[in-house]
Scaffold this active site. Structure first.
Site, PDB file in Angstrom:
ATOM      1  CG  LEU A  80      16.885   9.257 -11.053  1.00  0.00           C
ATOM      2  CD1 LEU A  80      16.755   9.848  -9.670  1.00  0.00           C
ATOM      3  CD2 LEU A  80      17.791   8.032 -11.021  1.00  0.00           C
ATOM      4  CB  ALA A  81      12.840   7.865 -16.507  1.00  0.00           C
ATOM      5  CD  GLU A  82      12.677   4.487 -11.422  1.00  0.00           C
ATOM      6  OE1 GLU A  82      11.811   5.337 -11.729  1.00  0.00           O
ATOM      7  OE2 GLU A  82      13.659   4.751 -10.698  1.00  0.00           O
ATOM      8  CG  ASP A 107      11.465  -1.858  -2.489  1.00  0.00           C
ATOM      9  OD1 ASP A 107      10.716  -2.091  -1.552  1.00  0.00           O
ATOM     10  OD2 ASP A 107      12.579  -2.431  -2.614  1.00  0.00           O
ATOM     11  CG  PHE A 108      13.565   1.589  -7.158  1.00  0.00           C
ATOM     12  CD1 PHE A 108      12.950   2.027  -5.984  1.00  0.00           C
ATOM     13  CD2 PHE A 108      14.952   1.613  -7.231  1.00  0.00           C
ATOM     14  CE1 PHE A 108      13.709   2.481  -4.908  1.00  0.00           C
ATOM     15  CE2 PHE A 108      15.713   2.068  -6.161  1.00  0.00           C
ATOM     16  CZ  PHE A 108      15.096   2.505  -4.995  1.00  0.00           C
ATOM     17  CG  HIS A 151      14.629   1.570   0.009  1.00  0.00           C
ATOM     18  ND1 HIS A 151      13.725   2.577   0.263  1.00  0.00           N
ATOM     19  CD2 HIS A 151      15.449   2.038  -0.955  1.00  0.00           C
ATOM     20  CE1 HIS A 151      14.015   3.624  -0.511  1.00  0.00           C
ATOM     21  NE2 HIS A 151      15.052   3.320  -1.265  1.00  0.00           N
TER      22      HIS A 151
END
Ligand SMILES: Cc1ncc(C[n+]2csc(CCOP(=O)(O)OP(=O)(O)O)c2C)c(N)n1
Ligand SMILES: [Mg+2]
Lengths: 348, 338
Positions: A80-82, A107-108, A151
């Protein structure tokens, strides 16, 4: 062309399918899956990376099972390391690969804006064309069931402002497959924005690989009284609005924009030259959104053709609320589009 | 050198390597000093981040690398490019904004590229190049190439999340990466102790199940040895490691002047580090052990000076890019490869 036709619902599509047995029907998500599978099959430089892409859900079905076929070296779950992983994919692209990076929600993406804006978009120019960045960044707009403010965003306008990026938003299964392939082979960073509400949409999709050109919009319905330029899911709302208006004697031309950057201004200008009226239906907010850009272009290059001031259909200027009551009021649809067209027609 | 020759396991260091090491450090030092001399002319119209004082690092690391190995660097990248094998002409021309520059005049001194020598572009966003370096290593790992990627960054980049995201991924996938932190104690004018809770950069490697060492970055042989270790580990599939090398930049953060006059840092600190000048240390080492004669060193310096003269002349004589270049290279031409 059967695949350029838009079907508003499953029943309509199934009827069409039963009338032409030679054509194959496929859902949007399966069209994406097939395109990805064919790309992985044919080209060793293609790989897919994203959070949870090899899990049972497989990004709402669009990557389901690919790791079984191609291995986790090429269909890679990611931490989880966009920002970091976006940079990793960009670096791999510069080093000769063709990564497809998946951010499960639009959204990410803000976490990775440094890598997209400062790196991917600049890397070719900044080095005088010595390298390029053939990366596709897939992402999905969510909607409904209390998805709420973090989201469900439509952030395409963040990217249309940046030279060096391309932005596509396919609305049909046929375009989803063809544009994904075109994006992978474009050779530039392409932000590929999908809509969750399109995932089950059915359409005709040839089984062999093909491309849909980036930068080309398409007229989904011909009409002489007003041009509706629609984006992504709003194409279906615009088609429904056109049906409503037809009964009132207003004929709408519906353009599915498909690519937001580079903008297919000639097609839009040509249509407005015929209809004289312009309405833009976008999935996102109004201020400095794609609608603002389209209106500016039409005013700059086709002012004389306009019979009335253009109209825009957008989200209200607020984040997405969760409550079903507010959510319902938040999203515009065919009713609002039809009203906007009526206003445009009434004004002149 | 403060350590005994035996500590370095010198049998593996040939006379040639030692001389190459010295020559490269001179090359970087003299190149940067020429920029100091020329900068006041105001013909070089871009910010320059000089690495005077830090030459041992780029040199010691890159002597372990092959041409095809990748190097990612940052805003302070002149030395890395030279050490990796870049020619002076395209670098100097780039600083002068000329069409013959390595980035055709579109990058400036912070954006160096040399694809043939494994430099795929240099980011001036602090830590921005780190994920990309890991990505290049991922590409070589997917292609099963025998290629190592070295990523140079500063102690300032250690503050950034991008480093941790990248390190974790590199370690997770056992990628052939060497993370090399040049700890010169400052990020612009902000001291490491004002920015970091624990000033033990190399220790954090263990959090990623990786190997970390802290070394003297002004000792080219120590750098060479540490890098050799890490490069070998990476090449053999042992995954990434982190080297922290303590060093000091002599000039201000940007530009040709020392910054103590402006009160940015104490002068005593600079004097302390200048006494540990990496070039001088190396020079004394090879002279005192009769590895090379004084006049040979003079020849080396003379030849470098000639090369710099040529690069400066080339840069000054070159044309600016035509204005039509303004809009080229924004996008790669679309070619359907199928
Ligand atoms: C993301 C980002 N933040 C801030 C800056 C401004 N900036 C440029 S260089 C620098 C200091 C970097 O320090 P360090 O990483 O230690 O490298 P050094 O300059 O010491 O070689 C800063 C803060 C930047 N370029 N990018
Ligand atoms: Mg520093």
């Amino acid at each position: 062309m059967p695949w350029t036709k838009v079907y508003s619902n499953k029943a309509e599509f199934e009827k069409a399918l039963s009338e032409n047995k030679d054509l194959r029907g496929l859902a949007y998500k399966d069209a994406l899956l097939e395109a990805t599978s064919q790309l992985l099959e044919a080209d060793e430089t293609v790989f897919v990376i994203g959070e949870g892409i090899d899990d049972a859900g497989g990004v709402f079905g669009s990557t389901r099972g690919l790791h079984l076929k191609f291995g986790r070296e090429r269909v890679m779950d990611s931490p989880l390391a966009e920002n970091g992983i976006t940079g990793v994919a960009i670096g791999a692209a510069v080093a000769g690969m063709r990564p497809i990076l998946v951010h499960m929600r639009v959204d990410f993406i803000p976490l990775s804006l440094d890598q997209i804006i400062n790196h991917a978009a600049k890397w070719r120019y900044m080095f005088g064309g010595k390298v390029s960045v053939p990366i596709v960044i897939r992402s999905m707009i969510g909607r409904g069931w209390g998805s709420a403010a973090q989201h469900s965003q439509s952030l395409q306008s963040l990217f249309t402002n940046i030279p060096g990026l391309k932005v596509v938003m396919p609305a049909t299964p046929y375009d989803a497959k063809g544009l994904l392939r075109a994006s992978v082979y474009d050779g530039n960073p392409v932000v590929f924005i999908e809509h969750r509400w399109l995932y089950e949409h059915m359409g005709h999709v040839p089984s062999e690989p093909y491309t849909v050109p980036i930068g080309k919009a398409i007229i989904r319905r011909k009409g002489s009284d007003a041009t509706i330029v629609a984006v992504s899911y709003m194409v279906y709302e615009a088609m429904s609005a056109a049906e409503i208006l037809k009964d009132e004697g207003i004929e709408c031309e519906v353009i599915d924009l498909r690519t937001l950057k580079p903008l297919d201004a000639p097609l839009i200008l040509g249509s407005v030259a015929r209809t004289g009226r312009l309405v833009i239906a976008d999935t996102g907010w109004k201020e400095t959104g794609i609608g603002a850009e389209i209106i500016a272009r039409v005013v700059e290059d086709g002012f004389g053709a306009l019979k009335s001031a253009p109209e825009r259909v957008n989200l209200p200027e607020a984040p997405t609320p969760a409550s079903p009551a507010l959510e319902k009021a938040y999203y515009p649809g065919k009713i609002e589009i039809a009203a906007a067209v009526r206003r445009a027609v009434k004004k002149g | 050198m403060k350590e005994d020759i035996l500590k370095y396991g010198l049998p593996t260091l040939t006379r040639k390597t030692l001389i190459d090491m010295y020559a490269m450090m001179c090359r970087i030092r003299m190149f940067e000093e020429r920029i100091v001399d020329l900068y006041p002319e105001q013909e070089m119209k871009c910010p320059v981040h000089l690495c005077i004082g830090q030459e041992a690092i780029a040199t010691g690391v890159c002597l372990n690398l092959r041409k095809e190995d990748y190097v990612f660097s940052n805003h302070r990248g002149h030395g890395h490019a030279l050490a990796k094998g870049s020619a002076m002409r395209p670098l100097m021309a780039e600083f002068y904004g000329k069409a013959t520059g390595c980035s055709r005049g579109k990058g400036g001194s912070m954006h160096i590229i040399d694809v043939e020598n494994g430099i795929l572009g240099t980011s001036a966003i602090v830590a921005g190049g780190i994920p990309m370096g890991v990505g290049a290593a991922l590409a070589s790992s997917i292609r099963k190439e025998d290629r190592v990627t070295v990523i140079f960054f500063g102690d300032g980049a250690y503050d950034e999340g991008a480093l941790y995201e990248s390190f974790n991924f590199a370690s997770l996938k056992k990628l052939p990466v060497v993370f090399f932190c040049e700890n010169n104690f400052y990020a612009t004018n902000s001291h490491q102790s004002a920015r970091q809770s624990a000033c033990r950069i190399s220790d954090s490697a263990s959090a990623f199940d990786s190997h970390g060492v802290c070394i003297d970055g002004n000792d080219a042989i120590e750098v060479y040895k540490a890098a050799q270790d890490s490069v070998n580990r990476a090449r053999k599939g042992g995954g990434p490691s982190l080297i922290e090398a303590k060093t000091y930049r002599w000039k201000g953060h940007v530009g040709p002047d020392a910054d103590y006059e402006k009160g940015c840092r104490p002068k005593e600190e600079l004097i302390y580090w200048m006494e540990r000048c990496p070039v001088k240390v190396m020079r004394e080492f090879i002279l005192s052990r009769n590895i090379v004669a004084e006049n040979e060193l003079k020849e080396i310096a003379a030849s470098i000076a000639g090369e710099i003269d040529d690069a400066v002349k080339f840069a000054k004589d070159s044309e600016y890019p035509p204005l039509s270049d303004l809009l080229t290279d924004v996008y790669a031409p679309v070619k359907e490869t199928l």
